[in-house]
Design a protein around this motif. Structure first.
Motif, PDB file in Angstrom:
ATOM      1  N   VAL A   6       0.865  -1.177   0.000  1.00 35.98           N
ATOM      2  CA  VAL A   6       0.000   0.000   0.000  1.00 35.98           C
ATOM      3  C   VAL A   6       0.903   1.227   0.000  1.00 35.98           C
ATOM      4  O   VAL A   6       1.649   1.457   0.957  1.00 35.98           O
ATOM      5  CB  VAL A   6      -0.931   0.025   1.222  1.00 35.98           C
ATOM      6  N   PHE A   7       0.835   2.010  -1.074  1.00 36.50           N
ATOM      7  CA  PHE A   7       1.718   3.160  -1.236  1.00 36.50           C
ATOM      8  C   PHE A   7       1.155   4.401  -0.545  1.00 36.50           C
ATOM      9  O   PHE A   7       0.017   4.409  -0.071  1.00 36.50           O
ATOM     10  CB  PHE A   7       1.936   3.442  -2.725  1.00 36.50           C
ATOM     11  N   GLN A   8       1.966   5.457  -0.520  1.00 32.81           N
ATOM     12  CA  GLN A   8       1.552   6.706   0.120  1.00 32.81           C
ATOM     13  C   GLN A   8       0.325   7.299  -0.553  1.00 32.81           C
ATOM     14  O   GLN A   8      -0.535   7.879   0.102  1.00 32.81           O
ATOM     15  CB  GLN A   8       2.704   7.715   0.094  1.00 32.81           C
ATOM     16  N   GLU A   9       0.240   7.184  -1.870  1.00 34.87           N
ATOM     17  CA  GLU A   9      -0.912   7.660  -2.631  1.00 34.87           C
ATOM     18  C   GLU A   9      -1.716   6.450  -3.104  1.00 34.87           C
ATOM     19  O   GLU A   9      -1.138   5.402  -3.403  1.00 34.87           O
ATOM     20  CB  GLU A   9      -0.455   8.483  -3.835  1.00 34.87           C
ATOM     21  N   PRO A  10      -3.050   6.575  -3.206  1.00 36.54           N
ATOM     22  CA  PRO A  10      -3.863   5.431  -3.615  1.00 36.54           C
ATOM     23  C   PRO A  10      -3.548   4.911  -5.024  1.00 36.54           C
ATOM     24  O   PRO A  10      -3.720   3.730  -5.303  1.00 36.54           O
ATOM     25  CB  PRO A  10      -5.292   5.973  -3.544  1.00 36.54           C
ATOM     26  N   THR A  11      -3.087   5.801  -5.924  1.00 40.30           N
ATOM     27  CA  THR A  11      -2.720   5.437  -7.307  1.00 40.30           C
ATOM     28  C   THR A  11      -3.789   4.590  -7.986  1.00 40.30           C
ATOM     29  O   THR A  11      -3.505   3.535  -8.537  1.00 40.30           O
ATOM     30  CB  THR A  11      -1.354   4.712  -7.360  1.00 40.30           C
ATOM     31  N   LEU A  12      -5.028   5.089  -7.932  1.00 42.29           N
ATOM     32  CA  LEU A  12      -6.134   4.386  -8.568  1.00 42.29           C
ATOM     33  C   LEU A  12      -6.296   4.834 -10.014  1.00 42.29           C
ATOM     34  O   LEU A  12      -5.987   5.982 -10.355  1.00 42.29           O
ATOM     35  CB  LEU A  12      -7.437   4.645  -7.806  1.00 42.29           C
ATOM     36  N   MET A  13      -6.782   3.935 -10.851  1.00 40.76           N
ATOM     37  CA  MET A  13      -7.060   4.273 -12.249  1.00 40.76           C
ATOM     38  C   MET A  13      -8.392   5.022 -12.305  1.00 40.76           C
ATOM     39  O   MET A  13      -9.439   4.450 -11.964  1.00 40.76           O
ATOM     40  CB  MET A  13      -7.129   3.002 -13.097  1.00 40.76           C
ATOM     41  N   PRO A  14      -8.395   6.299 -12.717  1.00 41.90           N
ATOM     42  CA  PRO A  14      -9.623   7.100 -12.648  1.00 41.90           C
ATOM     43  C   PRO A  14     -10.685   6.695 -13.658  1.00 41.90           C
ATOM     44  O   PRO A  14     -11.855   7.042 -13.493  1.00 41.90           O
ATOM     45  CB  PRO A  14      -9.123   8.524 -12.919  1.00 41.90           C
ATOM     46  N   TRP A  15     -10.294   5.967 -14.701  1.00 46.82           N
ATOM     47  CA  TRP A  15     -11.218   5.664 -15.790  1.00 46.82           C
ATOM     48  C   TRP A  15     -12.027   4.374 -15.575  1.00 46.82           C
ATOM     49  O   TRP A  15     -12.838   4.002 -16.426  1.00 46.82           O
ATOM     50  CB  TRP A  15     -10.457   5.546 -17.105  1.00 46.82           C
ATOM     51  N   THR A  16     -11.805   3.699 -14.458  1.00 50.84           N
ATOM     52  CA  THR A  16     -12.523   2.450 -14.239  1.00 50.84           C
ATOM     53  C   THR A  16     -13.060   2.382 -12.820  1.00 50.84           C
ATOM     54  O   THR A  16     -12.737   3.220 -11.970  1.00 50.84           O
ATOM     55  CB  THR A  16     -11.616   1.238 -14.537  1.00 50.84           C
ATOM     56  N   SER A  17     -13.899   1.403 -12.569  1.00 52.62           N
ATOM     57  CA  SER A  17     -14.611   1.325 -11.297  1.00 52.62           C
ATOM     58  C   SER A  17     -13.707   0.895 -10.152  1.00 52.62           C
ATOM     59  O   SER A  17     -12.597   0.400 -10.345  1.00 52.62           O
ATOM     60  CB  SER A  17     -15.767   0.328 -11.421  1.00 52.62           C
TER      61      SER A  17
END
Length: 271
Positions: free
Chosen positions: A94-105
């Motif tokens: 688990v990194f400092q930032e969530p680093t999620l892909m904004p284009w998918t659910s």
């Protein structure tokens, strides 16, 4: 003691360990020595925090354990499911930032490690839903990251790390950017997950208060190059809750950890 008994004792000590770092150093190409020599042993199922000043090598140590960076010298050993000791197996990060892909659910963000690992879509979706349930986000599986609060995004990141059912969970200051109320809530939720799942957790933080609240051991690191300044065991009645956070024991442990940390910030070391 016979040779067979010695061999059995050594084998038992190794299988009890989740992570072992022996004489680990890290020097970057620009000549900066970031870490070590560092010796650290973490038992299976243990929750420890790495605490120290910025730039002391906490995140570097985590990346080396994860196999994302190679040590310049020393030995890194990470336990397999079977109890063997091998590098780079069964790790969630688990990194400092969530680093999620904004284009998918949210569900597809959590499913990503399984998709990359070749797990069938239906099975991957089911496991992603299970991981989301474990962090309290069942109702947001079809939402997009832009619809989530900062704390919820970090829960998604945690679910993504858990979806592969890793033995070891590495967490690099995951709550540092959150407000205090959200951070306290996620601390409680993380402890509940740790108790329920039995994972080994290595948690990087700058917060004395967070490290004492969460950990069985607080490993205090020196200023760069990072080494171990102190290794303090936090012994309390489990499960911990708000009564511990407001207790005399908690205050006493925070003072002890702060005192151990002070030389690192003054540029001195008691080593």
């Amino acid at each position: 003691m016979s040779a067979a008994q010695i061999s059995s004792t050594v084998e038992a000590s190794l299988t009890a360990l989740a992570v072992s770092l022996r004489g680990v150093t890290k020097t970057y190409d620009n000549g900066v020595m970031a870490l070590g020599p560092l010796d650290l042993a973490v038992c299976k199922g243990e929750f420890i925090s790495l605490l120290g000043p910025s730039g002391c090598g906490k995140s570097t140590a985590l990346r080396i354990i994860a196999g994302l960076s190679a040590p310049s010298s020393g030995t890194v050993r990470v336990a397999r499911h079977e109890g063997e000791v091998q590098p780079g197996h069964g790790i969630g990060f688990v990194f400092q930032e969530p680093t999620l892909m904004p284009w998918t659910s949210v569900r597809e963000n959590v499913r990503l490690p399984l998709k990359l690992g070749g797990v069938a879509k239906a099975q991957g979706r089911a496991r992603a839903d299970e991981a989301l349930a474990s962090v309290g986000l069942t109702d947001f599986a079809d939402a997009y990251p832009r619809e989530l609060s900062g704390g919820m995004k970090m829960r998604v990141s945690l679910a993504r790390a858990l979806v592969t059912d890793p033995d070891i969970l590495l967490m690099d200051e995951p709550f540092a950017a959150l407000d205090e109320i959200t951070r306290f809530r996620l601390n409680n939720d993380l402890l509940a997950l740790w108790r329920a799942l039995g994972k080994t957790v290595i948690f990087v933080t700058h917060s004395v208060f967070e490290s004492v609240y969460l950990s069985q051991r607080v490993v205090v690191m020196t200023a760069r190059p990072g080494r171990i300044q102190a290794d303090l065991r936090i012994e309390t009645v489990e499960p911990r809750g708000e009564e511990f956070r407001t207790s005399t024991a908690y205050s006493d442990y925070c003072r002890r950890v702060s005192a151990a940390l002070a030389p690192s910030y003054s540029g001195q070391s008691t080593l």
